[in-house]
Design a protein around this motif. Sequence first.
Motif, PDB file in Angstrom:
ATOM      1  N   PHE A  74       0.849  -0.893  -0.009  1.00 58.40           N
ATOM      2  CA  PHE A  74       0.059  -0.118   0.404  1.00 58.40           C
ATOM      3  C   PHE A  74       0.962   1.299   0.576  1.00 58.40           C
ATOM      4  N   GLU A  75       1.990   0.951   1.057  1.00 58.57           N
ATOM      5  CA  GLU A  75       3.023   2.473   0.981  1.00 58.57           C
ATOM      6  C   GLU A  75       4.144   2.239  -0.599  1.00 58.57           C
ATOM      7  N   THR A  76       4.118   1.782  -0.890  1.00 56.81           N
ATOM      8  CA  THR A  76       4.717   1.949  -2.012  1.00 56.81           C
ATOM      9  C   THR A  76       3.601   2.626  -3.178  1.00 56.81           C
TER      10      THR A  76
ATOM     11  N   VAL B 266      -2.445   5.754 -12.007  1.00 60.75           N
ATOM     12  CA  VAL B 266      -3.484   4.588 -11.837  1.00 60.75           C
ATOM     13  C   VAL B 266      -3.743   3.238 -12.317  1.00 60.75           C
ATOM     14  N   ILE B 267      -2.732   2.742 -12.945  1.00 62.75           N
ATOM     15  CA  ILE B 267      -3.077   0.738 -13.364  1.00 62.75           C
ATOM     16  C   ILE B 267      -2.014   1.352 -11.795  1.00 62.75           C
ATOM     17  N   PHE B 268      -0.516   1.384 -12.089  1.00 65.58           N
ATOM     18  CA  PHE B 268       0.541   0.825 -10.784  1.00 65.58           C
ATOM     19  C   PHE B 268       0.149   0.912  -9.450  1.00 65.58           C
ATOM     20  N   SER B 269      -0.551   2.179  -8.803  1.00 67.07           N
ATOM     21  CA  SER B 269      -0.896   2.340  -7.164  1.00 67.07           C
ATOM     22  C   SER B 269      -2.371   1.955  -7.239  1.00 67.07           C
ATOM     23  N   GLY B 270      -3.330   2.306  -8.481  1.00 68.79           N
ATOM     24  CA  GLY B 270      -4.347   0.923  -8.311  1.00 68.79           C
ATOM     25  C   GLY B 270      -3.907  -0.135  -7.784  1.00 68.79           C
ATOM     26  N   THR B 271      -4.245  -1.050  -8.352  1.00 69.21           N
ATOM     27  CA  THR B 271      -3.685  -2.489  -8.524  1.00 69.21           C
ATOM     28  C   THR B 271      -2.922  -2.728  -7.294  1.00 69.21           C
TER      29      THR B 271
ATOM     30  N   TYR C 264      -3.358  -0.832  -4.743  1.00 71.49           N
ATOM     31  CA  TYR C 264      -3.741  -0.355  -3.145  1.00 71.49           C
ATOM     32  C   TYR C 264      -5.428  -1.467  -3.362  1.00 71.49           C
ATOM     33  N   VAL C 265      -6.028  -2.273  -4.335  1.00 69.73           N
ATOM     34  CA  VAL C 265      -6.237  -3.545  -3.864  1.00 69.73           C
ATOM     35  C   VAL C 265      -6.051  -4.711  -3.785  1.00 69.73           C
ATOM     36  N   LEU C 266      -4.589  -4.723  -4.106  1.00 67.67           N
ATOM     37  CA  LEU C 266      -4.792  -5.764  -3.792  1.00 67.67           C
ATOM     38  C   LEU C 266      -3.923  -6.003  -2.245  1.00 67.67           C
TER      39      LEU C 266
ATOM     40  N   GLN D 285      -6.068 -10.451  -3.716  1.00 66.33           N
ATOM     41  CA  GLN D 285      -6.137 -10.713  -4.800  1.00 66.33           C
ATOM     42  C   GLN D 285      -4.774 -10.412  -5.161  1.00 66.33           C
ATOM     43  N   ARG D 286      -4.283 -12.128  -5.415  1.00 68.58           N
ATOM     44  CA  ARG D 286      -2.441 -11.615  -5.522  1.00 68.58           C
ATOM     45  C   ARG D 286      -2.754 -11.498  -7.223  1.00 68.58           C
ATOM     46  N   TRP D 287      -3.842 -11.971  -8.265  1.00 71.39           N
ATOM     47  CA  TRP D 287      -4.149 -11.855  -9.942  1.00 71.39           C
ATOM     48  C   TRP D 287      -3.249 -10.828 -10.153  1.00 71.39           C
ATOM     49  N   LEU D 288      -4.105  -9.283  -9.016  1.00 70.08           N
ATOM     50  CA  LEU D 288      -3.400  -8.136  -9.546  1.00 70.08           C
ATOM     51  C   LEU D 288      -2.010  -7.617  -9.570  1.00 70.08           C
ATOM     52  N   GLY D 289      -1.495  -8.917  -9.288  1.00 72.98           N
ATOM     53  CA  GLY D 289       0.228  -8.033  -8.973  1.00 72.98           C
ATOM     54  C   GLY D 289       0.528  -8.685 -10.415  1.00 72.98           C
ATOM     55  N   ALA D 290      -0.288  -9.240 -11.451  1.00 71.01           N
ATOM     56  CA  ALA D 290       0.436  -9.679 -12.731  1.00 71.01           C
ATOM     57  C   ALA D 290       0.157  -7.894 -13.657  1.00 71.01           C
ATOM     58  N   VAL D 291      -1.005  -7.102 -12.846  1.00 70.31           N
ATOM     59  CA  VAL D 291      -1.496  -5.938 -14.121  1.00 70.31           C
ATOM     60  C   VAL D 291      -0.488  -5.272 -13.512  1.00 70.31           C
ATOM     61  N   THR D 292       0.407  -4.717 -12.192  1.00 66.96           N
ATOM     62  CA  THR D 292       0.982  -3.762 -11.857  1.00 66.96           C
ATOM     63  C   THR D 292       2.616  -4.121 -12.925  1.00 66.96           C
TER      64      THR D 292
END
Length: 117
Positions: free
Chosen positions: A40-42, A75-80, A82-84, A89-96
């Motif tokens: 989250f802090e990242t 939006v994509i990097f930080s947003g994923t 935050y949601v992760l 939801q570990r699959w978001l790590g593939a989108v980050t």
Amino acid sequence: MRSLNPTALGALLAAIGVALGAFGAHALRERLDPGALVNFETGVRYQMYAALALLALGTRPGGRRATGLLLAGAVIFSGTLYVLSLTGQRWLGAVTPVGGALLIAGFLVAALDARGK
């Protein structure tokens, strides 16, 4: 089409980043495991990097390509992240990394644009 205003976008991203940073430090510290809190802090840190870059871009004419890339990347990097962090939801790590690549591209385009002026 109306142009993206990097100063306004940077100020908005920075305000949201400060709010999310405070939320993470105060509301999430006891609720998230340490790894999720680091993620989250990242997200907050990289959102602030993009916000500061957008504020700097606002001092120069043009820069629409870099503005769009930096905004999308943040939006994509930080947003994923935050949601992760909040959902696990570990699959978001593939989108980050897509967001990270957009941030890198935005910084490179900003450098190239600045070099040509």
